[in-house]
Enzyme design. Structure first.
Site, PDB file in Angstrom:
ATOM      1  CG  ASP A   1      -1.925  -1.247   1.240  1.00 16.54           C
ATOM      2  OD1 ASP A   1      -2.228  -1.484  -0.046  1.00 16.54           O
ATOM      3  OD2 ASP A   1      -2.561  -1.383   2.363  1.00 16.54           O
TER       4      ASP A   1
ATOM      5  CE  LYS B   1     -19.728  -1.610  -0.093  1.00 15.27           C
ATOM      6  NZ  LYS B   1     -19.949  -3.025  -0.093  1.00 15.27           N
TER       7      LYS B   1
ATOM      8  CE  LYS C   1     -10.591  -3.291   1.346  1.00 16.19           C
ATOM      9  NZ  LYS C   1      -9.483  -4.475   1.318  1.00 16.19           N
TER      10      LYS C   1
HETATM   11  P1  NAD Z   1      -8.381  -3.609  -1.818  1.00 13.68           P
HETATM   12  O1  NAD Z   1      -8.379  -4.834  -1.002  1.00 13.68           O
HETATM   13  O2  NAD Z   1      -7.935  -2.554  -1.490  1.00 13.68           O
HETATM   14  O3  NAD Z   1      -9.860  -3.243  -1.945  1.00 13.68           O
HETATM   15  C1  NAD Z   1     -11.115  -3.785  -3.136  1.00 13.68           C
HETATM   16  C2  NAD Z   1     -11.410  -5.191  -2.658  1.00 13.68           C
HETATM   17  O4  NAD Z   1     -12.026  -5.135  -1.274  1.00 13.68           O
HETATM   18  C3  NAD Z   1     -12.512  -5.265  -3.403  1.00 13.68           C
HETATM   19  O5  NAD Z   1     -12.483  -5.862  -4.572  1.00 13.68           O
HETATM   20  C4  NAD Z   1     -13.450  -6.466  -2.629  1.00 13.68           C
HETATM   21  O6  NAD Z   1     -13.115  -7.783  -3.074  1.00 13.68           O
HETATM   22  C5  NAD Z   1     -12.823  -6.316  -1.324  1.00 13.68           C
HETATM   23  N1  NAD Z   1     -13.876  -6.097  -0.088  1.00 13.68           N
HETATM   24  C6  NAD Z   1     -13.809  -6.517   1.067  1.00 13.68           C
HETATM   25  N2  NAD Z   1     -14.658  -6.162   1.945  1.00 13.68           N
HETATM   26  C7  NAD Z   1     -15.711  -5.479   1.400  1.00 13.68           C
HETATM   27  C8  NAD Z   1     -16.936  -5.075   1.534  1.00 13.68           C
HETATM   28  N3  NAD Z   1     -17.548  -4.960   2.564  1.00 13.68           N
HETATM   29  N4  NAD Z   1     -17.500  -4.101   0.421  1.00 13.68           N
HETATM   30  C9  NAD Z   1     -16.730  -3.862  -0.636  1.00 13.68           C
HETATM   31  N5  NAD Z   1     -15.580  -4.694  -1.252  1.00 13.68           N
HETATM   32  C10 NAD Z   1     -15.026  -5.333  -0.171  1.00 13.68           C
HETATM   33  O7  NAD Z   1      -8.022  -3.706  -3.364  1.00 13.68           O
HETATM   34  P2  NAD Z   1      -7.652  -4.628  -4.052  1.00 13.68           P
HETATM   35  O8  NAD Z   1      -7.472  -4.300  -5.293  1.00 13.68           O
HETATM   36  O9  NAD Z   1      -8.617  -6.044  -3.992  1.00 13.68           O
HETATM   37  O10 NAD Z   1      -6.134  -5.182  -3.660  1.00 13.68           O
HETATM   38  C11 NAD Z   1      -5.082  -4.488  -3.297  1.00 13.68           C
HETATM   39  C12 NAD Z   1      -4.977  -5.069  -2.016  1.00 13.68           C
HETATM   40  O11 NAD Z   1      -4.476  -6.333  -1.797  1.00 13.68           O
HETATM   41  C13 NAD Z   1      -3.889  -3.837  -1.454  1.00 13.68           C
HETATM   42  O12 NAD Z   1      -4.224  -2.972  -0.808  1.00 13.68           O
HETATM   43  C14 NAD Z   1      -2.984  -4.996  -0.548  1.00 13.68           C
HETATM   44  O13 NAD Z   1      -3.565  -4.687   0.789  1.00 13.68           O
HETATM   45  C15 NAD Z   1      -3.349  -6.386  -1.095  1.00 13.68           C
HETATM   46  N6  NAD Z   1      -2.255  -6.855  -1.863  1.00 13.68           N
HETATM   47  C16 NAD Z   1      -1.002  -7.180  -1.205  1.00 13.68           C
HETATM   48  C17 NAD Z   1      -0.037  -7.738  -1.996  1.00 13.68           C
HETATM   49  C18 NAD Z   1       1.243  -8.050  -1.055  1.00 13.68           C
HETATM   50  O14 NAD Z   1       2.121  -8.574  -1.965  1.00 13.68           O
HETATM   51  N7  NAD Z   1       1.153  -8.033   0.227  1.00 13.68           N
HETATM   52  C19 NAD Z   1      -0.037  -7.761  -3.158  1.00 13.68           C
HETATM   53  C20 NAD Z   1      -1.260  -7.357  -4.098  1.00 13.68           C
HETATM   54  C21 NAD Z   1      -2.233  -6.984  -3.325  1.00 13.68           C
END
Ligand code: NAD
Length: 378
Positions: A43, A337, A120
């Site tokens: 992040d 939301k 989340k």
């Molecule tokens: P995100 O996790 O920041 O948020 C989007 C996702 O949250 C949605 O697609 C949905 O699946 C989920 N979500 C969970 N609860 C929800 C709710 N109540 N309402 C709506 N959506 C909900 O973004 P992302 O694009 O899914 O992933 C990016 C995140 O994944 C990064 O911020 C990081 O934390 C993690 N990540 C980590 C690595 C690593 O190497 N550590 C690599 C890639 C991604």
């Protein structure tokens, strides 16, 4: 001037470096269900990239990770086109930013706004397609346009209905939600891996003992233990275990591996948190959508709340940050939301996220503290 162009060159180099790192981390995370760095580090890189792109608009690009939905489609699965794109969420990392986001969003929506605050869930997104009430396809998010067909595994998840209850269902509806492994189940799964390791060594010993004494040599315990550890490793965290559980080819597994795979899909759960294609939802709010989905027998979260005031949302964020008591899954933040569906249309979306929702992410210490507590079973 000269220092400006130096500045730009340094920024360009750093932007290239960050994009490359993020691509590598995302590939491990989305395709191999593993994690090379902590979420907070990932992040942090995204935030730095966003800042550099804002300072130097020439460095922006449509295929930058800041403009796209992270993820891809593994060739191991059949591709599924989502009828409506699956998006990510924009993030804020402090209460002040969240307050400011609510203020701006209310302004853009032109008046008062009812907020829907949800946990989340730290899992992975899934889209369920029901045609006239019957589950026909289940797909991961993939790159947001095309996901991976995981229908076979989803049919084994106990809480996901094959057929919706009630008798009036749309021609087609895409229901979106998060798949996770409850913290308690996660511990059971890791315990199961330990016992499967032991059984795998026992099986090897039995096979060895059944060979003629003259040909079998010594039984190499060390080699067999190492092999068992590779076959049945300890899962690092519930999110990766859930992702691997949903994205596995069970029909290619046999013996102890099949048994492990079955236990993994059986421990998966889902909470719905949105809708994709649904031409005419007969409700006016997102919380109303959840009520209807629950009526149909879909699993909705018991933790969502509707609030009228911004301060109530902030209090909710605070409370959940202080104590995760009674929460069955891992969380990495709160999603806020706009509840009114007509406002969703009005506010629209960016290339990667809706403008009517935001994810507040807790500082990493809080997430890790909880993780540690969970590991020791508090
Ligand atoms: P995100 O996790 O920041 O948020 C989007 C996702 O949250 C949605 O697609 C949905 O699946 C989920 N979500 C969970 N609860 C929800 C709710 N109540 N309402 C709506 N959506 C909900 O973004 P992302 O694009 O899914 O992933 C990016 C995140 O994944 C990064 O911020 C990081 O934390 C993690 N990540 C980590 C690595 C690593 O190497 N550590 C690599 C890639 C991604």
């Amino acid at each position: 001037g000269e220092s400006n162009s130096d500045d730009f060159e340094a920024a360009r180099a750093r932007v290239g470096e960050i994009r490359e790192l993020i691509t590598g981390y995302a590939e491990a995370y989305y395709e191999r269900d593993t994690q090379l760095v902590a979420d907070a580090e990932y992040d942090g890189l995204m935030a730095e990239l966003r800042r550099l792109e804002a300072e130097h608009p020439r460095l922006r690009s449509q295929d930058s990770p800041t403009e796209t939905v992270g993820g891809s489609v593994s060739p191991l699965f059949a591709p599924v086109e989502h009828r409506e794109r699956m998006l990510s969420l924009d993030n804020v990392f402090s209460i002040d930013e969240l307050r400011e986001w609510m203020r701006k969003t209310r302004e853009a929506a032109g008046g008062s706004v009812a907020w829907l605050a949800e946990l989340k869930i730290d899992g992975l997104a899934l889209s369920l397609r029901y045609e006239r009430g019957v589950l026909t396809t289940a797909a991961t998010r993939g790159d947001g346009r095309t996901g991976e067909d995981v229908t076979q595994n989803v049919r084994r998840i106990p809480s996901i209905p094959q057929r919706l209850e009630g008798d009036e269902h749309p021609e087609l509806v895409e229901v979106r939600g998060e798949v996770f492994i409850p913290v308690e189940k996660f511990q059971e799964l890791n315990a199961l891996q330990v016992s499967l390791r032991a059984r795998s060594v026992e099986e090897a010993r039995t096979r060895w003992a059944s060979r003629p004494a003259a040909t079998r040599g010594e039984f190499d315990e060390t080699v067999e233990f190492a092999r068992a550890e590779r076959r049945f490793p300890a899962f690092a965290n519930p999110r990766n275990a859930a992702s691997g559980g949903l994205r596995q080819l069970l029909e290619k597994k046999s013996g102890l591996e099949h048994e492990a795979g079955l236990a993994r899909t059986a421990s998966l759960r889902m909470y719905v948190h949105g809708i994709g294609a649904w031409p005419d939802p007969p409700v006016a709010t997102q919380s109303g959508v959840y009520d209807l989905l629950a009526w149909w027998g879909l699993p909705t979260s018991p933790h969502a709340r509707v609030f009228d005031g911004d301060d109530d949302v902030l209090a909710f964020v605070d409370e959940r940050g202080e104590s995760r008591a009674g929460i069955e899954h891992q969380i990495d933040g709160i999603v806020v939301k706009v509840d009114d569906l007509a406002m969703h249309d009005e506010l629209g979306m960016t290339s990667r996220a809706p403008r009517w929702a935001i994810a507040f992410k807790y500082p990493p210490e809080e997430v890790h503290t909880t993780l540690r507590e969970i590991r020791v079973g508090v």
